[in-house]
Design a protein around this motif. Structure first.
Motif, mmCIF file in Angstrom:
data_model
loop_
_atom_site.group_PDB
_atom_site.id
_atom_site.type_symbol
_atom_site.label_atom_id
_atom_site.label_comp_id
_atom_site.label_asym_id
_atom_site.label_seq_id
_atom_site.Cartn_x
_atom_site.Cartn_y
_atom_site.Cartn_z
ATOM 1 N N ASP A 47 0.801 -1.226 0.000
ATOM 2 C CA ASP A 47 0.000 0.000 0.000
ATOM 3 C C ASP A 47 0.837 1.282 0.000
ATOM 4 O OD1 ASP A 47 -2.200 1.620 0.025
ATOM 5 O OD2 ASP A 47 -2.741 1.272 2.102
ATOM 6 N N LYS A 78 1.316 8.737 -3.107
ATOM 7 C CA LYS A 78 0.943 9.634 -2.003
ATOM 8 C C LYS A 78 2.176 9.852 -1.140
ATOM 9 C CE LYS A 78 -3.977 8.880 -1.533
ATOM 10 N NZ LYS A 78 -5.093 8.377 -0.712
ATOM 11 N N LYS A 138 -4.448 -2.572 -6.207
ATOM 12 C CA LYS A 138 -4.193 -1.159 -5.925
ATOM 13 C C LYS A 138 -3.746 -0.423 -7.194
ATOM 14 C CE LYS A 138 -2.129 2.420 -3.352
ATOM 15 N NZ LYS A 138 -1.664 2.984 -2.127
ATOM 16 N N ARG A 173 -10.461 6.191 -6.556
ATOM 17 C CA ARG A 173 -9.358 5.910 -5.626
ATOM 18 C C ARG A 173 -9.789 6.045 -4.161
ATOM 19 N NH1 ARG A 173 -2.966 7.575 -5.986
ATOM 20 N NH2 ARG A 173 -2.403 6.587 -4.015
ATOM 21 N N LEU A 233 -9.979 3.100 -1.936
ATOM 22 C CA LEU A 233 -8.816 2.538 -1.227
ATOM 23 C C LEU A 233 -8.789 2.979 0.232
ATOM 24 C CD1 LEU A 233 -5.997 2.975 -3.907
ATOM 25 C CD2 LEU A 233 -7.070 0.847 -3.185
HETATM 26 N N1 GLY Z 1 -3.571 4.253 0.799
HETATM 27 C C1 GLY Z 1 -4.632 4.642 -0.053
HETATM 28 C C2 GLY Z 1 -4.164 5.217 -1.351
HETATM 29 O O1 GLY Z 1 -3.013 5.126 -1.688
HETATM 30 O O2 GLY Z 1 -4.942 5.777 -2.057
#
Ligand code: GLY
Length: 357
Positions: A126, A132, A218, A232, A235
């Motif tokens: 993740d 991010k 992901k 997104r 997630l």
């Molecule tokens: N951890 C959630 C994302 O990367 O969107």
């Protein structure tokens, strides 16, 4: 390949893949970010393939270090060794290292290249993947940051042997989350793996193909909606409550790891998925019980419900002070931007308390 597709390689030999990556590039200088744990247990795996003049940047481990002050220290080392726009930063560590190193690199001279070598399961499936980056703001998690993709993420099974069982299940919660939002069959496979690992926690090889599957889920979401305008957000399933639990328990004698908090958050958000989107209640109970077979049971005093709700009000997904979350219409299918009332939050917390008795 879509330019937003996360670039990653799942490997059993990180040194070989790092050497190949470095041989194909021509960076003016290379920096390696580590904490005391990754320096002690992980650095040796890549040491021999790093350029001779690679500069080490050593910081302290831990969520409490994920601050602008630490980023400042990283920038100090980059400046001290004359890093320029053609320099590379390698982030060797868990989610704190990849988030913070990514942020330091993305903002240094308006952005230098970085790669992530995640050493925890949580970061492998993740945190290190998807661009991010950022730091915490006081008690609030990940409030300051930018979106910037690493050049590549090298995911190696070699690091799993350095993790204890609690750390493995910390990352496993994010794998469950991926399965809950996208793949019901994979979800059942994960619970079977958890059962086998419960009997023998050292069998991390059982996780190999599941890790790859989780990364694929992901990556597929990220390539469709890199900037998190809609899809997104799925997630973040389990994270509206999960982040609140994490912040709340941080102040107690029994802090929860991120994944442990998310696992409890998933239970609350499964409950809301029934309430708001009509997810079958039998499934809500069945999967919640399975989660509680893996993770610690928590109970929240009703006098603390208000504080938890306050934490949820700071969630980045909210709009105009309305608490928004992603919920499931079916196991394996998530819906973003569902409005949740304070009364519904209370009911979800009561459900968790009841199941955890
Ligand atoms: N951890 C959630 C994302 O990367 O969107």
């Amino acid at each position: 390949m879509n330019h937003n597709s996360p670039k990653y390689k799942v490997t059993k030999n990180v040194a070989k893949d790092l050497a190949e990556f470095l041989a194909q590039s021509s960076y003016s200088s290379v920096f390696l970010l580590v904490d005391e744990n990754t320096f002690q247990y992980c650095y040796q795996l890549i040491e021999n393939v790093l350029p001779k003049q690679c500069h080490l940047i050593r910081i302290q481990s831990g969520e409490s270090e994920k601050t602008l002050e630490t980023v400042h220290k990283i920038w100090d080392v980059l400046f001290a060794h004359h890093a320029d726009r053609k320099s590379l930063l390698i982030n060797l560590g868990g989610g704190v290292i990849s988030d913070m190193g990514g942020f330091a690199a993305a903002t240094f001279k308006r952005g230098i290249s970085f790669i992530n070598i995640p050493t925890t399961l949580l970061a492998q499936v993740d945190a290190a993947l998807g661009g991010k980056t950022g730091v915490n703001y006081g008690k609030l998690k990940n409030q300051i940051g930018v979106m910037q993709s690493p050049e590549i993420v090298l995911v190696s099974s070699e690091f799993l042997a350095t993790l204890d069982t609690r750390q493995i299940f910390n990352g496993f919660a994010e794998m469950l989350k991926h399965a809950f939002i996208a793949d019901a069959t994979h979800l059942d496979e994960l619970f079977e793996i958890a059962e086998k690992m419960d009997k023998n926690p050292k069998q991390t090889e059982l996780l190999q193909s599941a890790i790859e599957k989780s990364i694929q889920i992901k990556s597929h979401v990220v390539e469709q909606d890199f900037n998190e305008t809609s899809l997104r957000k799925n997630l973040n399933f389990g994270h509206t409550f999960g982040h609140a639990f994490e912040s709340f328990f941080k102040e107690t004698d029994n802090p929860l790891l991120h994944g442990e908090a998310v696992a409890q958050g998933i239970i609350c958000e499964l409950f809301l998925s029934n309430k708001i989107l009509g997810l079958n209640f039998g499934l809500v109970t069945e999967y919640s019980r399975k989660i509680l077979e893996i993770y610690v049971k928590i109970s929240i005093d009703e006098s603390d419900f208000e504080m938890l709700t306050e934490y949820m009000k700071h969630d980045k997904k909210n709009v105009s002070n309305v608490i928004k979350t992603s919920l499931l219409s079916h196991i394996g299918h998530a819906v973003p931007n569902c409005n949740v009332s304070e009364l519904e939050i209370r009911e979800a917390l009561l459900f968790l308390n009841k199941l955890s008795k």
